[in-house]
Motif scaffolding. Structure first.
Motif, mmCIF file in Angstrom:
data_model
loop_
_atom_site.group_PDB
_atom_site.id
_atom_site.type_symbol
_atom_site.label_atom_id
_atom_site.label_comp_id
_atom_site.label_asym_id
_atom_site.label_seq_id
_atom_site.Cartn_x
_atom_site.Cartn_y
_atom_site.Cartn_z
ATOM 1 N N ASP A 96 -42.910 -26.352 73.309
ATOM 2 C CA ASP A 96 -42.493 -27.784 72.539
ATOM 3 C C ASP A 96 -42.889 -29.524 72.815
ATOM 4 O OD1 ASP A 96 -39.969 -25.566 71.485
ATOM 5 O OD2 ASP A 96 -41.142 -24.991 73.204
ATOM 6 N N ILE A 97 -42.345 -29.694 74.406
ATOM 7 C CA ILE A 97 -42.853 -30.971 74.450
ATOM 8 C C ILE A 97 -43.809 -31.609 73.734
ATOM 9 C CG2 ILE A 97 -41.958 -32.524 76.384
ATOM 10 C CD1 ILE A 97 -39.440 -31.006 74.635
ATOM 11 N N PRO A 98 -45.488 -30.720 74.520
ATOM 12 C CA PRO A 98 -46.460 -31.122 74.094
ATOM 13 C C PRO A 98 -46.445 -31.387 73.117
ATOM 14 C CG PRO A 98 -47.080 -29.656 75.987
ATOM 15 C CD PRO A 98 -44.969 -29.319 75.586
ATOM 16 N N PHE A 99 -46.035 -30.692 71.967
ATOM 17 C CA PHE A 99 -46.078 -30.784 70.561
ATOM 18 C C PHE A 99 -45.776 -31.866 70.049
ATOM 19 C CE2 PHE A 99 -46.157 -29.265 66.120
ATOM 20 C CZ PHE A 99 -47.223 -28.204 65.889
ATOM 21 N N LEU A 100 -44.255 -31.691 70.275
ATOM 22 C CA LEU A 100 -43.232 -33.080 70.314
ATOM 23 C C LEU A 100 -43.951 -34.373 70.001
ATOM 24 C CD1 LEU A 100 -39.705 -31.682 70.600
ATOM 25 C CD2 LEU A 100 -40.545 -31.899 68.647
ATOM 26 N N LYS A 101 -44.813 -34.570 71.429
ATOM 27 C CA LYS A 101 -45.515 -34.958 71.870
ATOM 28 C C LYS A 101 -46.998 -36.282 71.276
ATOM 29 C CE LYS A 101 -43.527 -36.090 76.501
ATOM 30 N NZ LYS A 101 -43.848 -36.135 78.578
ATOM 31 N N GLU A 102 -47.072 -35.063 70.045
ATOM 32 C CA GLU A 102 -48.315 -35.179 69.746
ATOM 33 C C GLU A 102 -48.265 -35.447 68.605
ATOM 34 O OE1 GLU A 102 -52.777 -35.025 69.013
ATOM 35 O OE2 GLU A 102 -51.319 -34.809 70.373
ATOM 36 N N ARG A 103 -46.928 -35.175 68.055
ATOM 37 C CA ARG A 103 -46.762 -35.062 66.821
ATOM 38 C C ARG A 103 -46.301 -36.042 66.085
ATOM 39 N NH1 ARG A 103 -49.965 -33.103 62.838
ATOM 40 N NH2 ARG A 103 -48.298 -33.944 62.050
ATOM 41 N N ALA A 104 -45.515 -37.163 67.782
ATOM 42 C CA ALA A 104 -44.974 -38.498 67.185
ATOM 43 C C ALA A 104 -45.403 -38.859 67.426
ATOM 44 C CB ALA A 104 -43.512 -38.402 68.863
ATOM 45 N N ARG A 105 -46.725 -39.068 68.222
ATOM 46 C CA ARG A 105 -48.075 -40.503 68.576
ATOM 47 C C ARG A 105 -48.487 -40.155 67.023
ATOM 48 N NH1 ARG A 105 -52.930 -40.269 68.737
ATOM 49 N NH2 ARG A 105 -53.793 -38.172 68.537
ATOM 50 N N LYS A 106 -48.872 -38.916 66.690
ATOM 51 C CA LYS A 106 -49.791 -39.183 65.254
ATOM 52 C C LYS A 106 -48.899 -39.731 64.885
ATOM 53 C CE LYS A 106 -52.979 -35.431 65.301
ATOM 54 N NZ LYS A 106 -53.703 -36.119 64.704
ATOM 55 N N LYS A 107 -47.922 -39.804 64.891
ATOM 56 C CA LYS A 107 -46.577 -40.632 62.912
ATOM 57 C C LYS A 107 -46.177 -41.899 64.068
ATOM 58 C CE LYS A 107 -46.584 -36.801 60.545
ATOM 59 N NZ LYS A 107 -47.571 -37.207 58.993
ATOM 60 N N GLU A 108 -46.425 -42.988 64.799
ATOM 61 C CA GLU A 108 -46.629 -43.848 65.770
ATOM 62 C C GLU A 108 -44.800 -44.057 66.284
ATOM 63 O OE1 GLU A 108 -48.432 -46.560 63.217
ATOM 64 O OE2 GLU A 108 -49.910 -46.198 64.325
ATOM 65 N N ILE A 109 -44.041 -42.852 66.957
ATOM 66 C CA ILE A 109 -43.532 -42.898 67.027
ATOM 67 C C ILE A 109 -42.943 -42.833 68.988
ATOM 68 C CG2 ILE A 109 -40.920 -41.596 67.111
ATOM 69 C CD1 ILE A 109 -41.787 -40.289 64.355
ATOM 70 N N ASP A 110 -42.438 -43.806 69.232
ATOM 71 C CA ASP A 110 -42.372 -43.696 70.761
ATOM 72 C C ASP A 110 -41.447 -42.446 71.134
ATOM 73 O OD1 ASP A 110 -43.865 -46.119 71.268
ATOM 74 O OD2 ASP A 110 -42.534 -47.197 71.052
ATOM 75 N N PHE A 111 -42.129 -41.249 71.964
ATOM 76 C CA PHE A 111 -41.270 -40.125 72.361
ATOM 77 C C PHE A 111 -40.959 -39.970 73.590
ATOM 78 C CE2 PHE A 111 -39.870 -35.695 72.938
ATOM 79 C CZ PHE A 111 -39.360 -35.126 71.979
ATOM 80 N N PRO A 112 -39.646 -40.381 74.585
ATOM 81 C CA PRO A 112 -39.108 -40.323 75.843
ATOM 82 C C PRO A 112 -39.521 -39.212 76.630
ATOM 83 C CG PRO A 112 -36.979 -39.738 74.362
ATOM 84 C CD PRO A 112 -38.018 -39.855 73.179
ATOM 85 N N ASP A 113 -40.001 -39.539 77.906
ATOM 86 C CA ASP A 113 -40.210 -38.888 78.605
ATOM 87 C C ASP A 113 -38.957 -38.305 79.519
ATOM 88 O OD1 ASP A 113 -42.615 -38.635 78.884
ATOM 89 O OD2 ASP A 113 -43.237 -40.729 79.421
ATOM 90 N N ILE A 114 -38.423 -37.267 79.422
ATOM 91 C CA ILE A 114 -36.820 -36.346 79.557
ATOM 92 C C ILE A 114 -37.878 -34.959 80.765
ATOM 93 C CG2 ILE A 114 -36.738 -35.351 77.598
ATOM 94 C CD1 ILE A 114 -34.032 -35.550 78.160
ATOM 95 N N PHE A 115 -36.756 -35.347 81.603
ATOM 96 C CA PHE A 115 -36.242 -33.624 82.755
ATOM 97 C C PHE A 115 -36.802 -32.587 81.751
ATOM 98 C CE2 PHE A 115 -36.015 -30.252 85.613
ATOM 99 C CZ PHE A 115 -37.134 -30.636 86.424
ATOM 100 N N ASN A 116 -37.574 -31.441 81.990
ATOM 101 C CA ASN A 116 -37.867 -30.194 81.340
ATOM 102 C C ASN A 116 -37.389 -29.219 81.975
ATOM 103 O OD1 ASN A 116 -38.144 -28.222 79.415
ATOM 104 N ND2 ASN A 116 -39.915 -28.370 79.336
ATOM 105 N N LEU A 117 -36.658 -28.929 82.207
ATOM 106 C CA LEU A 117 -35.855 -27.468 82.430
ATOM 107 C C LEU A 117 -36.420 -26.341 81.814
ATOM 108 C CD1 LEU A 117 -34.730 -26.068 85.249
ATOM 109 C CD2 LEU A 117 -32.366 -25.805 83.948
ATOM 110 N N ASP A 118 -37.490 -26.020 82.300
ATOM 111 C CA ASP A 118 -38.211 -24.859 81.345
ATOM 112 C C ASP A 118 -38.132 -23.602 82.015
ATOM 113 O OD1 ASP A 118 -39.560 -22.960 80.500
ATOM 114 O OD2 ASP A 118 -41.433 -23.685 80.293
#
Length: 341
Positions: A96-118
Motif C-alpha cells: 500500500d505505502i510504496p504504491f501510494l508514494k510511487e503514484r503520488a510521485r508520478k502525479k507530482e503530489i507531496d506524500f507525507p512520511d508517516i509511521f506504518n504499523l504493519d
C-alpha cells in the motif's frame, strides 16, 4: 471523485503495551484498491481510511469515478494522512505505502512520511500465529481471532478490480456499491484485528521497526556492546542541531536540516557482558524536562525491570531489553523535541 463517510460504533482497542507507543496519538487504518500490482503501470482507484477515537470510528473512502480521478484521490489521501501520527496496514509496508508514494510521485503530489504499523509484518516475525493457522492472509487471521463473520462482502481483491472495469463502462451504482463495500470491510476488519497485537512481542517488534516519539519517528535502533545507535526523522522545522558528549549529557546528537537524526549513546561495561547507559542522568539533565519531569507525560520508566539505580541494562544473557530501551528512547526524544522548540 466521490467521498463516502460512515460512523462505526466499535469497542476501541487498548492495552498497556499498545498505549505505551501509540496512546494519545492520532492513528488510522488504511487500505487501498488498485487496478493491478505494479504502480508504474497501474492506478489507485480507491483509498479507505478509518480514524478512531475511543469507541467510535469514522470510515472515509475516496473513490475514483474514472481513472482521471486518481490524482484527486491521491491528493485527498495525502491531505488526510499529514495530520496523523501513524497508520495501521496489513502488508502495507510492501504494497500500500510504496504504491501510494510511487503514484503520488508520478502525479507530482507531496506524500507525507508517516509511521506504518504493519500488522502482517509484525505478526509474521513476532508471533507463532502462522504455525497455528497455516497462513497469514488477513481473512485467515480474522478467522483465528473469531471475527471473520463481521464481513458483509463476498468478493476478493481480484474480483473488485474486474468490477471496477465493468463500472467504468456502465457506471452501474450496484457495482460501485460492491467495490466500496469490499474496501469498507477491509478497513473495518483491520481495525477489529488490532487485538492480535496481544499475541505478539510488541516491544521486540517496536525495537526492530521503530515508533513515533514526540516530534520524532524512530526508524532504526542498533544495540551493541558499545551502546545504542539510533536513527530518527524529525517532523519539526530546524536548521540543524549538533550536541557533543559532555559529562552531564554523555551522548552525541546530529539533526540535519532535512530532519534526519542520528543519536549515539555510549555504554559502560560494569561487569562481564553487562553494558549499561546512565539513562537517569541523561534524561534528568535535559533542559526542558527537569528531573522527575523527565519528558512531558512520560511514565515512571525506572520501575521497569531492566533499570537499576537509574541505569539502563541493554541486554541480559544476550536478550535485548526491548521494553526498557524503547521506554528510554521515547522519553529522550519527547524531551529533545521540547528543547528544539
Amino acid at each position: 471523485m466521490i467521498t463516502v463517510t460512515d460512523i462505526i460504533e466499535s469497542t476501541g482497542y487498548k492495552s498497556r503495551a499498545f498505549d505505551m507507543y501509540f496512546g494519545g496519538k492520532k492513528g488510522a487504518v488504511l487500505d487501498i484498491e488498485t487496478t493491478g500490482l505494479t504502480p508504474k503501470r497501474c492506478a489507485v482507484i480507491l483509498v479507505g481510511i478509518l480514524t478512531y477515537d475511543g469507541d467510535q470510528a469514522e470510515a472515509v473512502q475516496f473513490f475514483a469515478e474514472s481513472l482521471s480521478d486518481e490524482k484527486e484521490v491521491l491528493r485527498a489521501t495525502a491531505d488526510m494522512l499529514k495530520d496523523l501520527d501513524y497508520i495501521v496496514t496489513y502488508n502495507g509496508a510492501s504494497f500500500d505505502i510504496p504504491f501510494l508514494k510511487e503514484r503520488a510521485r508520478k502525479k507530482e503530489i507531496d506524500f507525507p512520511d508517516i509511521f506504518n504499523l504493519d500488522l502482517f509484518t509484525i505478526v509474521r516475525k513476532f508471533s507463532n500465529i502462522k504455525d497455528l493457522t497455516g497462513s497469514l492472509r488477513q481473512k485467515d487471521v480474522e478467522q483465528y481471532l473469531g471475527i471473520a463473520d463481521e464481513r458483509a462482502d463476498e468478493i476478493n481483491g481480484g474480483r473488485s478490480v474486474e468490477m471496477y472495469y465493468e463500472y467504468l463502462n456502465s457506471h452501474d451504482p450496484e457495482l460501485q456499491k460492491f467495490i466500496l463495500l469490499h474496501n469498507h470491510d477491509d478497513i473495518c476488519q483491520l481495525y477489529r484485528l488490532l487485538p492480535v497485537l496481544k499475541l505478539v512481542d510488541l516491544n521486540a517488534a517496536m525495537l526492530s521497526y521503530g515508533y513515533p516519539a514526540g516530534e520524532f519517528t524512530v526508524t532504526n535502533i542498533k544495540v551493541s556492546s558499545s551502546g545504542l545507535l539510533v536513527n530518527a526523522a524529525y517532523k519539526g522545522e530546524t536548521d540543524g542541531y549538533i550536541a557533543f558528549p559532555t559529562e552531564e549529557q554523555p551522548y552525541r546528537a546530529m539533526i540535519g536540516p532535512d530532519g534526519d537524526t542520528e543519536i549515539e549513546f555510549p555504554s559502560e561495561n560494569i561487569a562481564n557482558g553487562v553494558d549499561v547507559i546512565d539513562a537517569k542522568r541523561i534524561l534528568s539533565n535535559m533542559g526542558s524536562s527537569q528531573n522527575a519531569d523527565i519528558a512531558k507525560g512520560a511514565p515512571d520508566i525506572f520501575r521497569f525491570p531492566a533499570f537499576s539505580s537509574g541505569y539502563l541494562i541493554l541486554s541480559i544473557e544476550g536478550r535485548k531489553n526491548a521494553l526498557e530501551i524503547n521506554a528510554f528512547l521515547k522519553a529522550f526524544f519527547e524531551g529533545l523535541a521540547y528543547e528544539l522548540i
